[in-house]
Design a protein around this motif. Structure first.
Motif, PDB file in Angstrom:
ATOM      1  N   SER A  91       0.906  -1.110  -0.020  1.00  0.00           N
ATOM      2  CA  SER A  91       0.111  -0.155   0.115  1.00  0.00           C
ATOM      3  C   SER A  91       0.802   1.422  -0.159  1.00  0.00           C
ATOM      4  CB  SER A  91      -0.811   0.166   1.278  1.00  0.00           C
ATOM      5  OG  SER A  91      -1.710  -1.064   1.068  1.00  0.00           O
ATOM      6  N   ASP A 219      -6.340  -0.525  -4.284  1.00  0.00           N
ATOM      7  CA  ASP A 219      -5.494  -1.251  -3.053  1.00  0.00           C
ATOM      8  C   ASP A 219      -6.418  -2.264  -2.501  1.00  0.00           C
ATOM      9  OD1 ASP A 219      -4.121  -1.918  -0.972  1.00  0.00           O
ATOM     10  OD2 ASP A 219      -3.735   0.037  -0.146  1.00  0.00           O
ATOM     11  N   GLU A 220      -6.429  -3.573  -2.672  1.00  0.00           N
ATOM     12  CA  GLU A 220      -7.225  -4.600  -2.341  1.00  0.00           C
ATOM     13  C   GLU A 220      -8.752  -4.236  -2.460  1.00  0.00           C
ATOM     14  OE1 GLU A 220      -6.199  -6.924   0.793  1.00  0.00           O
ATOM     15  OE2 GLU A 220      -4.359  -5.700   1.198  1.00  0.00           O
TER      16      GLU A 220
HETATM   17 MG   LIG Z   1      -2.109  -2.712   2.260  1.00  0.00          MG
END
Ligand SMILES: [Mg+2]
Ligand SMILES: Nc1ncnc2c1ncn2[C@@H]1O[C@H](COP(=O)(O)OP(=O)(O)OP(=O)(O)O)[C@@H](O)[C@H]1O
Length: 298
Positions: A91, A219-220
């Motif tokens: 991240s 991000d995910e």
């Molecule tokens: Mg992360």
């Protein structure tokens, strides 16, 4: 089997095990020891045209270094997945590309990242302008408490666009891109907070692409969604990658294998191995990569 026999069998197994050579993750051990390591970057990566060029990039949160000397090129018009154990800096690296880490107190960076050839950390860079060139979608859908329509066109509104026809056209185009138009076209004036989680995430993708970004950073994006909504987002990512370069962080190995063209494995803030997804999953050069993608390590 009597007790003595079973004990002697257990002893034999233990002896055989102790004779087996211990699995050695040389790169991982070197990284753990704080050594400067050279990642294994496959030739296929070097052959691609890069849209993002990360060059000897390092980042510190105050005294703690989170990214160490990462150099990697993100190929244009493809999906690249960042994988690696929790806390390895995925991240952080993603947020370094739109300079969101600038908002964290005590952050310091070294090195440079180029977006389509222009340096993003140069003193002259207008950070607001830079962020417009990148669409970002987070783990948890974050629609604003306003209508579906206003959510999608928000980036255009803050850019000063007022023409109704332009906003309406952009809204439809983005919602179609995000594969949610048919579900919301009759309720554009209703609150976005009334949508399901999966619909909210597709709405966030529509908002992220409305201003035609050069790269989409995810991000995910599926980690808060159920399996059906996840599949929809994965299909959307595949579809959208014909128009946008996508960089996605994911914890889910099957997802990385399904949606990405290239995969990069990170560990403790360093790049470990980077190649086509086919090679990383089926024929990686490092044992640690083979074990990580098959769930035997990390
Ligand atoms: Mg992360
Ligand atoms: N705002 C912050 N302030 C201080 N340290 C941070 C901050 N954000 C992340 N870190 C630290 O930086 C390192 C990398 O974190 P990061 O969130 O980038 O990892 P990650 O690979 O995305 O992990 P996860 O898979 O759990 O999301 C970790 O050690 C983390 O604790």
């Amino acid at each position: 089997m009597n007790r003595e026999d079973s004990q002697s069998m257990l002893n034999a197994v233990a002896t055989a095990r102790s004779r087996q050579p211990a699995v050695r993750y040389e790169m991982i051990e070197a990284i753990r020891n704080g050594e400067k390591t050279k990642p294994v970057v496959h030739n296929e990566i070097h052959q691609q045209e890069a849209v993002i060029d990360i060059d000897q990039f390092a980042l510190w949160y105050s005294a703690a270094q989170a990214i160490h000397d990462v150099s990697m090129k993100i190929p244009r018009g493809a999906v690249t997945a960042l994988i690696g154990p929790s806390g390895c800096g995925k991240s952080t690296l993603l947020r370094s590309i739109n300079r969101m880490n600038d908002l964290v107190d005590g952050v310091r960076v070294e090195g440079e990242i180029h977006l389509n050839g222009s340096p993003i950390y140069a003193p002259s860079v207008d950070v607001i302008g830079l962020r417009k060139r990148l669409g970002m979608v987070f783990q948890k859908p974050n629609p604003f408490p306003m209508s579906i329509f206003e959510n999608v066109v928000y980036p255009l509104r803050i850019d000063g666009e007022r023409r109704k026809s332009v906003l309406a056209e952009a809204c439809e185009k983005s919602l179609r891109s995000a594969a949610i138009w048919d579900e919301v076209k009759d309720r554009l004036k209703e609150s976005a907070l009334g949508l399901s989680g999966g619909q909210q995430q597709r709405l966030c993708i529509a908002r992220a692409v409305v201003a035609d970004p050069e790269v989409l950073l995810l991000d995910e994006p599926c980690s808060a969604l159920d399996p059906v909504a996840t599949i929809k987002i994965e299909e959307l990512i595949t579809e959208i990658s014909s128009r946008y370069t996508v960089l996605i962080v994911t914890h889910n190995m099957q997802q990385a294998a399904r949606v990405s063209d290239y995969t990069a494995l990170m560990y403790l803030g360093r790049l470990v191995e980077y190649g086509t997804t086919g090679m990383i999953f089926q024929n990686p050069k490092l044992l640690e990569t083979e074990h990580y993608v098959s769930g035997r390590f990390g």
